[in-house]
Motif scaffolding. Structure first.
Motif, PDB file in Angstrom:
ATOM      1  N   ARG A   1       0.457  -1.139   0.165  1.00 33.28           N
ATOM      2  CA  ARG A   1       0.097  -0.126  -0.203  1.00 33.28           C
ATOM      3  C   ARG A   1       0.558   1.458   0.285  1.00 33.28           C
ATOM      4  N   SER A   2      -0.191   2.760  -0.312  1.00 39.11           N
ATOM      5  CA  SER A   2       0.890   3.933   0.141  1.00 39.11           C
ATOM      6  C   SER A   2       1.134   4.028   1.329  1.00 39.11           C
ATOM      7  N   GLN A   3       1.056   5.429   1.916  1.00 31.80           N
ATOM      8  CA  GLN A   3       0.624   6.387   2.693  1.00 31.80           C
ATOM      9  C   GLN A   3      -0.064   5.895   3.430  1.00 31.80           C
ATOM     10  N   MET A   4      -1.392   5.740   2.981  1.00 32.08           N
ATOM     11  CA  MET A   4      -2.631   5.488   3.505  1.00 32.08           C
ATOM     12  C   MET A   4      -2.736   4.591   3.160  1.00 32.08           C
ATOM     13  N   PRO A   5      -3.815   4.422   4.583  1.00 34.75           N
ATOM     14  CA  PRO A   5      -3.916   3.003   5.265  1.00 34.75           C
ATOM     15  C   PRO A   5      -4.850   2.230   4.284  1.00 34.75           C
ATOM     16  N   ASP A   6      -5.991   2.615   3.874  1.00 33.69           N
ATOM     17  CA  ASP A   6      -6.779   1.941   2.791  1.00 33.69           C
ATOM     18  C   ASP A   6      -6.602   1.986   1.660  1.00 33.69           C
ATOM     19  N   SER A   7      -5.181   1.779   0.866  1.00 29.54           N
ATOM     20  CA  SER A   7      -4.636   1.888  -0.178  1.00 29.54           C
ATOM     21  C   SER A   7      -4.667   0.709  -0.577  1.00 29.54           C
TER      22      SER A   7
ATOM     23  N   PRO B   1      10.108  -7.476  11.526  1.00 33.15           N
ATOM     24  CA  PRO B   1       8.564  -7.502  12.589  1.00 33.15           C
ATOM     25  C   PRO B   1       8.382  -5.687  12.346  1.00 33.15           C
ATOM     26  N   HIS B   2       9.168  -4.857  11.832  1.00 30.04           N
ATOM     27  CA  HIS B   2       8.977  -3.719  11.844  1.00 30.04           C
ATOM     28  C   HIS B   2       7.244  -3.522  11.275  1.00 30.04           C
ATOM     29  N   LEU B   3       7.351  -4.650  10.179  1.00 29.53           N
ATOM     30  CA  LEU B   3       5.742  -4.074   9.818  1.00 29.53           C
ATOM     31  C   LEU B   3       5.095  -4.723   9.630  1.00 29.53           C
ATOM     32  N   ASP B   4       5.305  -5.207  10.981  1.00 26.20           N
ATOM     33  CA  ASP B   4       4.306  -6.533  12.305  1.00 26.20           C
ATOM     34  C   ASP B   4       2.418  -5.080  12.777  1.00 26.20           C
ATOM     35  N   GLY B   5       1.461  -5.486  11.813  1.00 22.30           N
ATOM     36  CA  GLY B   5       0.420  -4.465  12.989  1.00 22.30           C
ATOM     37  C   GLY B   5       0.682  -3.096  12.012  1.00 22.30           C
ATOM     38  N   SER B   6       0.902  -2.793  10.827  1.00 18.31           N
ATOM     39  CA  SER B   6       0.629  -2.110   9.085  1.00 18.31           C
ATOM     40  C   SER B   6       0.601  -2.015   8.344  1.00 18.31           C
ATOM     41  N   TYR B   7       0.272  -3.461   7.785  1.00 25.63           N
ATOM     42  CA  TYR B   7       0.623  -3.890   6.462  1.00 25.63           C
ATOM     43  C   TYR B   7      -0.911  -4.675   6.686  1.00 25.63           C
ATOM     44  N   ALA B   8      -1.261  -5.576   5.729  1.00 30.76           N
ATOM     45  CA  ALA B   8      -2.746  -6.790   5.550  1.00 30.76           C
ATOM     46  C   ALA B   8      -2.047  -8.042   5.446  1.00 30.76           C
TER      47      ALA B   8
END
Length: 174
Positions: free
Chosen positions: A98-104, A117-124
């Motif tokens: 995705r982009s910086q937008m969470p719903d992109s 682990p730095h991606l955990d919780g920030s990407y689906a």
């Protein structure tokens, strides 16, 4: 709840095969979106356009530039976006780009080469490679240019899904 989770098979142009188990119980709309695109043959012939050894391989852009998508977005199913998703970004996990937008998120996805682990919780995150992790490793070791694009195109010849008799609705689009 399905008896068996969907299994996606990615056959590369060179004959290599990866099988990915999808987790509809973890990211239901993300899984519906991926299944819908696979069933429409959206990913057939598309490349892994961004490859970073020790991190991930990314594909799913029909333009091959990192800017393309299916013409719509889906809601990001991850904790930063107020959605419970505890699947960790470990080697072999598939997740939506995705982009910086969470719903992109749209069609672009990435498969983890190594734990991040730095991606955990920030990407689906929505599935995991169950066969062919060596294919992920091989793609990740490909020589790339300054923009992380493989010098030798890594083409997904065909992407198919086995639903084991289950049906999945079209995703909720934004």
């Amino acid at each position: 709840m399905a008896e068996k989770n969907p299994i996606v098979t990615i056959e590369m142009e060179n004959g290599d095969v990866m099988k990915i188990e999808l987790y509809p119980d973890i990211a239901p709309n993300t899984v519906k979106n991926f299944i819908s695109l696979v069933q429409k043959k959206f990913y057939d012939g598309i490349i892994f356009h961004r490859v970073i050894r020790g991190f991930m391989i990314q594909g799913g852009d029909p333009e091959g530039t990192g800017m393309g998508g299916p013409g719509y977005q889906v809601k990001g199913e991850f904790s930063y976006n107020h959605f419970e998703n505890n699947l960790k970004h470990t080697a072999g996990v598939i997740s939506m780009a995705r982009s910086q937008m969470p719903d992109s998120a749209g069609s672009q996805f990435f498969i983890m080469h190594k734990d991040s682990p730095h991606l955990d919780g920030s990407y689906a995150a929505f599935g995991k490679v169950i066969e062919g992790l060596e294919v992920v490793n091989k793609i990740a070791e490909t020589k790339t240019d300054y923009s992380d694009r493989p010098l030798d195109p890594q083409v997904m010849k065909s992407v198919t899904v086995e639903l084991f008799g289950e049906t999945y609705d079209e995703p909720e689009k934004l």
